[in-house]
Design an enzyme around this catalytic site. Structure first.
Site, PDB file in Angstrom:
ATOM      1  N   ASP A  86       0.714  -1.212  -0.003  1.00 41.12           N
ATOM      2  CA  ASP A  86       0.080   0.158  -0.029  1.00 41.12           C
ATOM      3  C   ASP A  86       0.885   1.301   0.014  1.00 41.12           C
ATOM      4  O   ASP A  86       2.004   1.430  -0.067  1.00 41.12           O
ATOM      5  CB  ASP A  86      -0.822  -0.138   1.163  1.00 41.12           C
ATOM      6  CG  ASP A  86      -1.851   1.115   1.491  1.00 41.12           C
ATOM      7  OD1 ASP A  86      -2.439   1.699   0.282  1.00 41.12           O
ATOM      8  OD2 ASP A  86      -2.225   1.636   2.269  1.00 41.12           O
ATOM      9  N   SER A  87       0.431   2.477  -0.251  1.00 41.52           N
ATOM     10  CA  SER A  87       0.936   3.573   0.015  1.00 41.52           C
ATOM     11  C   SER A  87       1.401   3.925   1.386  1.00 41.52           C
ATOM     12  O   SER A  87       2.405   4.612   1.515  1.00 41.52           O
ATOM     13  CB  SER A  87       0.156   4.866  -0.512  1.00 41.52           C
ATOM     14  OG  SER A  87      -1.026   5.070   0.189  1.00 41.52           O
ATOM     15  N   TYR A 122      -1.014   8.142  -2.277  1.00 42.11           N
ATOM     16  CA  TYR A 122      -1.386   8.037  -3.708  1.00 42.11           C
ATOM     17  C   TYR A 122      -2.823   8.945  -4.280  1.00 42.11           C
ATOM     18  O   TYR A 122      -2.825   9.000  -5.207  1.00 42.11           O
ATOM     19  CB  TYR A 122      -1.609   6.592  -3.933  1.00 42.11           C
ATOM     20  CG  TYR A 122      -0.437   5.551  -3.991  1.00 42.11           C
ATOM     21  CD1 TYR A 122       0.756   6.105  -3.707  1.00 42.11           C
ATOM     22  CD2 TYR A 122      -0.657   4.181  -4.092  1.00 42.11           C
ATOM     23  CE1 TYR A 122       1.782   5.345  -3.870  1.00 42.11           C
ATOM     24  CE2 TYR A 122       0.588   3.429  -3.981  1.00 42.11           C
ATOM     25  CZ  TYR A 122       1.845   3.961  -3.990  1.00 42.11           C
ATOM     26  OH  TYR A 122       2.944   3.102  -4.185  1.00 42.11           O
ATOM     27  N   CYS A 131      -4.672  -1.559  -1.686  1.00 45.29           N
ATOM     28  CA  CYS A 131      -4.896  -0.060  -1.858  1.00 45.29           C
ATOM     29  C   CYS A 131      -5.747  -0.025  -3.120  1.00 45.29           C
ATOM     30  O   CYS A 131      -5.804  -0.541  -4.238  1.00 45.29           O
ATOM     31  CB  CYS A 131      -3.550   0.546  -2.144  1.00 45.29           C
ATOM     32  SG  CYS A 131      -3.683   2.349  -2.574  1.00 45.29           S
ATOM     33  N   THR A 185      -6.946   2.966  -4.281  1.00 43.53           N
ATOM     34  CA  THR A 185      -6.384   3.987  -5.303  1.00 43.53           C
ATOM     35  C   THR A 185      -5.328   3.408  -6.369  1.00 43.53           C
ATOM     36  O   THR A 185      -5.622   3.689  -7.470  1.00 43.53           O
ATOM     37  CB  THR A 185      -5.881   5.055  -4.387  1.00 43.53           C
ATOM     38  OG1 THR A 185      -6.718   5.404  -3.270  1.00 43.53           O
ATOM     39  CG2 THR A 185      -5.685   6.239  -5.343  1.00 43.53           C
ATOM     40  N   GLU A 242      -2.995   7.427   9.593  1.00 40.69           N
ATOM     41  CA  GLU A 242      -1.534   6.998   9.706  1.00 40.69           C
ATOM     42  C   GLU A 242      -1.220   7.843  11.041  1.00 40.69           C
ATOM     43  O   GLU A 242      -0.542   7.324  11.780  1.00 40.69           O
ATOM     44  CB  GLU A 242      -0.790   8.033   8.520  1.00 40.69           C
ATOM     45  CG  GLU A 242      -0.867   7.479   7.097  1.00 40.69           C
ATOM     46  CD  GLU A 242       0.026   6.542   6.720  1.00 40.69           C
ATOM     47  OE1 GLU A 242       0.915   6.210   7.518  1.00 40.69           O
ATOM     48  OE2 GLU A 242      -0.455   5.446   6.115  1.00 40.69           O
ATOM     49  N   CYS A 272     -11.168   2.607   1.161  1.00 45.29           N
ATOM     50  CA  CYS A 272      -9.849   3.093   1.220  1.00 45.29           C
ATOM     51  C   CYS A 272      -9.564   2.026   2.245  1.00 45.29           C
ATOM     52  O   CYS A 272     -10.041   2.161   3.298  1.00 45.29           O
ATOM     53  CB  CYS A 272      -9.627   4.461   1.529  1.00 45.29           C
ATOM     54  SG  CYS A 272      -7.928   4.741   1.873  1.00 45.29           S
ATOM     55  N   THR A 273      -8.228   1.366   2.114  1.00 43.21           N
ATOM     56  CA  THR A 273      -7.718   0.335   3.240  1.00 43.21           C
ATOM     57  C   THR A 273      -7.385   1.188   4.508  1.00 43.21           C
ATOM     58  O   THR A 273      -7.322   0.483   5.400  1.00 43.21           O
ATOM     59  CB  THR A 273      -6.694  -0.512   2.665  1.00 43.21           C
ATOM     60  OG1 THR A 273      -5.664   0.393   2.217  1.00 43.21           O
ATOM     61  CG2 THR A 273      -7.088  -1.177   1.544  1.00 43.21           C
ATOM     62  N   HIS A 274      -7.048   2.390   4.315  1.00 46.33           N
ATOM     63  CA  HIS A 274      -6.839   3.107   5.492  1.00 46.33           C
ATOM     64  C   HIS A 274      -8.082   3.199   6.648  1.00 46.33           C
ATOM     65  O   HIS A 274      -7.902   3.336   7.771  1.00 46.33           O
ATOM     66  CB  HIS A 274      -6.266   4.485   5.345  1.00 46.33           C
ATOM     67  CG  HIS A 274      -4.717   4.698   4.869  1.00 46.33           C
ATOM     68  ND1 HIS A 274      -4.402   4.267   3.683  1.00 46.33           N
ATOM     69  CD2 HIS A 274      -3.795   5.204   5.740  1.00 46.33           C
ATOM     70  CE1 HIS A 274      -2.901   4.525   3.622  1.00 46.33           C
ATOM     71  NE2 HIS A 274      -2.841   4.916   4.907  1.00 46.33           N
TER      72      HIS A 274
HETATM   73  N1  DGL Z   1      -4.971   2.924   1.303  1.00 46.72           N
HETATM   74  C1  DGL Z   1      -5.032   3.538  -0.037  1.00 46.72           C
HETATM   75  C2  DGL Z   1      -6.375   2.984  -0.485  1.00 46.72           C
HETATM   76  O1  DGL Z   1      -7.002   2.190  -0.350  1.00 46.72           O
HETATM   77  C3  DGL Z   1      -5.056   5.158  -0.422  1.00 46.72           C
HETATM   78  C4  DGL Z   1      -4.123   5.979   0.479  1.00 46.72           C
HETATM   79  C5  DGL Z   1      -3.484   7.096  -0.201  1.00 46.72           C
HETATM   80  O2  DGL Z   1      -4.175   8.023  -0.658  1.00 46.72           O
HETATM   81  O3  DGL Z   1      -2.427   6.792  -0.542  1.00 46.72           O
HETATM   82  O4  DGL Z   1      -6.924   3.969  -1.547  1.00 46.72           O
END
Ligand code: DGL
Length: 278
Positions: A14-15, A46, A83, A85, A161, A197-199
């Site tokens: 992931d990012s 990302y 991720c 994105t 984060e 979004c995985t975050h």
């Molecule tokens: N975790 C990423 C996702 O699932 C995005 C985070 C980012 O913007 O870097 O989209």
């Protein structure tokens, strides 16, 4: 002395730390695998990147990571692009460049549309994922009969984060981000929100506090874990001759934040950290 072992080695990418929410689901289902978790913190986030830039970056980072892992540990059996994105844009490209099976994460629109009673669903993702043609196609295909309220936020990615670095996440910030779910047409009927979004599953408790009671939050983690299990059954890993098989966290840049993440990484059984500068 080297020993032959058949422990599948899975690279989860992931990012930032968001992919840990996906890795956790895979670990629950497949505890016997070796996990290499990679955060492209040098290019984080990302969600604000131009499409051509992101396609090139993901390709470059995966090459660097695989080279590092293969030299130090041995072959990687599967890559999980944890991720949304990156997956909604780069999957066809990277699948043509790497020989391992690649599992991506895309917004859980289909299960949300099936499970929603009111047929008013929310989509919470990065601004890039909200805007992707891939996402619009998913909505057309699986949720054409639903009203979809989309909210794009990069700030929520930053807050996840911060949480994993041990910082306090201010409830007012979360409340402001989810406010459009209260004001859009038909928002009073909203009963399901897709965390695309995985975050965001890392902030599930905080999101629940800021949203009306009873709203169901859906993400793709469990479905991804099932997919990884299925693919591993189809294609058993080749025997590895390497005996170094602890779990490992990889970052693309050494920063102070990486040190601050150590405690959270331990909660995901990631004891060791290596830097693959790229
Ligand atoms: N975790 C990423 C996702 O699932 C995005 C985070 C980012 O913007 O870097 O989209």
């Amino acid at each position: 002395m080297n020993a032959i072992q058949h422990k599948p080695r899975i690279l989860v990418f992931d990012s930032g730390v968001g992919g840990l929410s996906v890795m956790h689901e895979i670990q629950q289902r497949l505890p016997h695998c070796q996990y290499l978790y990679a955060s492209d913190n040098a290019a984080f986030p990302y969600g604000t990147k131009a499409e051509s830039e992101l396609i090139a970056r993901v390709d470059q980072v995966l090459h660097a990571l695989l080279q590092h892992i293969e030299q130090g540990y041995g072959p990687v059996d599967m890559i999980v692009v944890a991720c949304n994105t990156a997956s909604t844009l780069t999957l066809p490209h990277i699948r043509s460049h790497f020989s391992q099976p690649i599992v991506g994460v895309v917004p859980a629109i289909k299960p949300a549309a099936l499970q929603s009673r009111s047929k008013v669903i929310g989509l919470l993702a990065t601004p890039a994922t909200v805007a992707r043609p891939y996402t619009h196609d998913l909505i057309k295909e699986h949720a054409a009969h639903c009203t979809v309220i989309s909210v794009g936020s990069s700030e929520l990615v930053q807050l996840a984060e911060q949480k994993l670095r041990g910082e306090i996440v201010a409830p007012e910030k979360i409340a402001a981000i989810v406010a459009p779910f209260y004001t859009a047409p038909r928002s009073t009927e909203l009963d399901t929100i897709v965390l695309a979004c995985t975050h965001f599953p890392l902030l599930k408790d905080e999101l629940r506090h800021s949203l009306p009671e009873g709203i169901q939050l859906i993400d793709s983690g469990e479905a991804i874990a099932r997919r990884v299990e299925f693919l591993l059954q189809q294609q058993p890993p080749v025997a590895h001759t390497d005996v170094r098989h602890g779990h490992l966290a990889l970052f693309t840049k050494a920063t102070r934040d990486v040190e601050l993440l150590r405690t959270a990484l331990r909660d995901f059984a990631l004891e060791n950290i290596e830097i693959v500068a790229c």
